[in-house]
Motif scaffolding. Structure first.
Motif, mmCIF file in Angstrom:
data_model
loop_
_atom_site.group_PDB
_atom_site.id
_atom_site.type_symbol
_atom_site.label_atom_id
_atom_site.label_comp_id
_atom_site.label_asym_id
_atom_site.label_seq_id
_atom_site.Cartn_x
_atom_site.Cartn_y
_atom_site.Cartn_z
ATOM 1 N N PHE A 82 37.645 50.723 38.948
ATOM 2 C CA PHE A 82 38.943 50.413 39.237
ATOM 3 C C PHE A 82 40.123 50.315 39.057
ATOM 4 N N ARG A 83 41.408 51.449 39.626
ATOM 5 C CA ARG A 83 42.481 51.502 38.903
ATOM 6 C C ARG A 83 43.653 50.672 39.538
ATOM 7 N N VAL A 84 44.803 50.454 39.049
ATOM 8 C CA VAL A 84 45.499 49.885 39.831
ATOM 9 C C VAL A 84 46.478 51.065 40.368
ATOM 10 N N ASP A 85 46.468 51.362 39.765
ATOM 11 C CA ASP A 85 47.651 53.101 40.238
ATOM 12 C C ASP A 85 46.586 53.937 40.619
ATOM 13 N N LYS A 86 46.187 54.826 42.549
ATOM 14 C CA LYS A 86 45.017 55.063 42.141
ATOM 15 C C LYS A 86 45.528 57.118 41.512
ATOM 16 N N SER A 87 47.102 56.598 41.999
ATOM 17 C CA SER A 87 48.184 58.377 41.491
ATOM 18 C C SER A 87 48.051 58.951 40.923
ATOM 19 N N ARG A 88 47.707 57.502 39.724
ATOM 20 C CA ARG A 88 48.278 58.208 38.110
ATOM 21 C C ARG A 88 46.677 58.187 37.187
ATOM 22 N N SER A 89 45.308 58.315 38.527
ATOM 23 C CA SER A 89 44.112 58.320 37.439
ATOM 24 C C SER A 89 43.880 59.953 36.505
ATOM 25 N N ARG A 90 44.565 60.905 37.324
ATOM 26 C CA ARG A 90 44.893 62.477 36.761
ATOM 27 C C ARG A 90 45.396 62.248 35.884
ATOM 28 N N GLU A 91 47.066 62.034 35.461
ATOM 29 C CA GLU A 91 48.018 61.141 34.724
ATOM 30 C C GLU A 91 47.158 60.878 33.272
ATOM 31 N N HIS A 92 46.591 59.988 33.163
ATOM 32 C CA HIS A 92 45.768 59.449 31.933
ATOM 33 C C HIS A 92 44.723 59.451 31.935
ATOM 34 N N GLY A 93 44.148 60.167 32.604
ATOM 35 C CA GLY A 93 42.116 60.921 32.082
ATOM 36 C C GLY A 93 41.580 59.789 32.500
ATOM 37 N N GLY A 94 40.050 59.482 31.591
ATOM 38 C CA GLY A 94 39.195 58.281 32.265
ATOM 39 C C GLY A 94 39.198 57.914 33.860
ATOM 40 N N VAL A 95 38.214 57.154 34.205
ATOM 41 C CA VAL A 95 36.942 57.418 35.619
ATOM 42 C C VAL A 95 37.247 55.864 35.648
ATOM 43 N N GLY A 96 37.503 54.694 34.715
ATOM 44 C CA GLY A 96 37.636 53.468 35.240
ATOM 45 C C GLY A 96 36.399 52.166 34.578
ATOM 46 N N LEU A 97 35.871 52.489 33.606
ATOM 47 C CA LEU A 97 34.973 51.880 33.203
ATOM 48 C C LEU A 97 35.164 50.904 31.797
ATOM 49 N N GLY A 98 36.549 51.871 31.477
ATOM 50 C CA GLY A 98 37.022 51.462 29.781
ATOM 51 C C GLY A 98 36.964 49.754 30.253
ATOM 52 N N LEU A 99 37.392 49.068 31.198
ATOM 53 C CA LEU A 99 37.833 47.629 30.922
ATOM 54 C C LEU A 99 36.371 47.013 31.265
ATOM 55 N N SER A 100 35.393 47.436 32.421
ATOM 56 C CA SER A 100 34.401 46.525 32.677
ATOM 57 C C SER A 100 33.154 46.659 31.556
ATOM 58 N N LEU A 101 33.306 47.557 30.693
ATOM 59 C CA LEU A 101 32.602 47.779 29.316
ATOM 60 C C LEU A 101 32.605 46.597 28.754
ATOM 61 N N VAL A 102 34.663 46.448 28.475
ATOM 62 C CA VAL A 102 35.007 45.121 28.009
ATOM 63 C C VAL A 102 34.379 44.162 28.266
ATOM 64 N N TRP A 103 34.488 43.820 29.284
ATOM 65 C CA TRP A 103 33.835 42.891 30.597
ATOM 66 C C TRP A 103 32.302 42.235 29.948
ATOM 67 N N GLU A 104 31.503 43.442 29.795
ATOM 68 C CA GLU A 104 30.359 43.114 29.634
ATOM 69 C C GLU A 104 29.541 43.586 28.007
ATOM 70 N N ILE A 105 30.391 43.522 27.406
ATOM 71 C CA ILE A 105 30.515 43.391 25.646
ATOM 72 C C ILE A 105 31.042 42.334 25.980
ATOM 73 N N ALA A 106 31.675 41.351 26.071
ATOM 74 C CA ALA A 106 31.588 40.171 25.579
ATOM 75 C C ALA A 106 30.773 39.928 26.105
ATOM 76 N N ALA A 107 30.800 39.353 27.377
ATOM 77 C CA ALA A 107 29.539 38.793 28.563
ATOM 78 C C ALA A 107 27.925 38.398 27.392
ATOM 79 N N LEU A 108 27.775 39.975 26.754
ATOM 80 C CA LEU A 108 26.763 39.709 25.854
ATOM 81 C C LEU A 108 26.659 39.110 24.647
ATOM 82 N N HIS A 109 28.312 38.648 23.717
ATOM 83 C CA HIS A 109 28.042 38.514 22.726
ATOM 84 C C HIS A 109 29.135 37.193 23.228
ATOM 85 N N GLY A 110 27.689 36.222 24.210
ATOM 86 C CA GLY A 110 28.435 35.209 24.686
ATOM 87 C C GLY A 110 30.086 34.592 25.458
#
Length: 113
Positions: free
Chosen positions: A64-92
């Motif tokens: 997910f990206r809030v502003d799809k037009s900025r994805s090339r400008e900022h790099g990344g594929v939109g997985l960073g915060l989903s990983l944060v979500w999963e890691i937090a859940a794994l740690h209760g």
């Protein structure tokens, strides 16, 4: 806290990277940690442009990206915060956008202590 130091490092790295990446050019990032008997709270605050209210839960979904037009400008594929979500859940724990406005965003991670 009992958990994976590698995963917690990745979680913190992703939060800080996002706060820096989507901040203002002269902005600041502040990280604070509080602990009580049961929980550890980590807050990552930036002075960026904020996240529109309708997207504050969606940002934790993969690709997910809030502003799809900025994805090339900022790099990344939109997985960073989903990983944060999963890691937090794994740690209760959980992750939320505690507050966000035109003056910046505060992301709160709560983990079992």
């Amino acid at each position: 806290m009992i958990g994976s130091d590698t995963l917690v490092y990745r979680m913190l790295f992703n939060l800080m990277e996002n706060a820096i990446r989507y901040n203002r050019p002269d902005g600041a990032v502040t990280i604070s940690i509080c602990k009580d008997e049961k929980f550890i709270q980590i807050r990552v605050a930036d002075t960026g442009f904020g996240i529109p209210e309708q997207y504050r839960e969606s940002i934790f979904q993969p690709f997910f990206r809030v502003d799809k037009s900025r994805s090339r400008e900022h790099g990344g594929v939109g997985l960073g915060l989903s990983l944060v979500w999963e890691i937090a859940a794994l740690h209760g724990g959980a992750v939320t956008v505690e507050e966000s406005s035109g003056a910046g965003t505060v992301v709160l991670v709560t983990l079992r202590g």
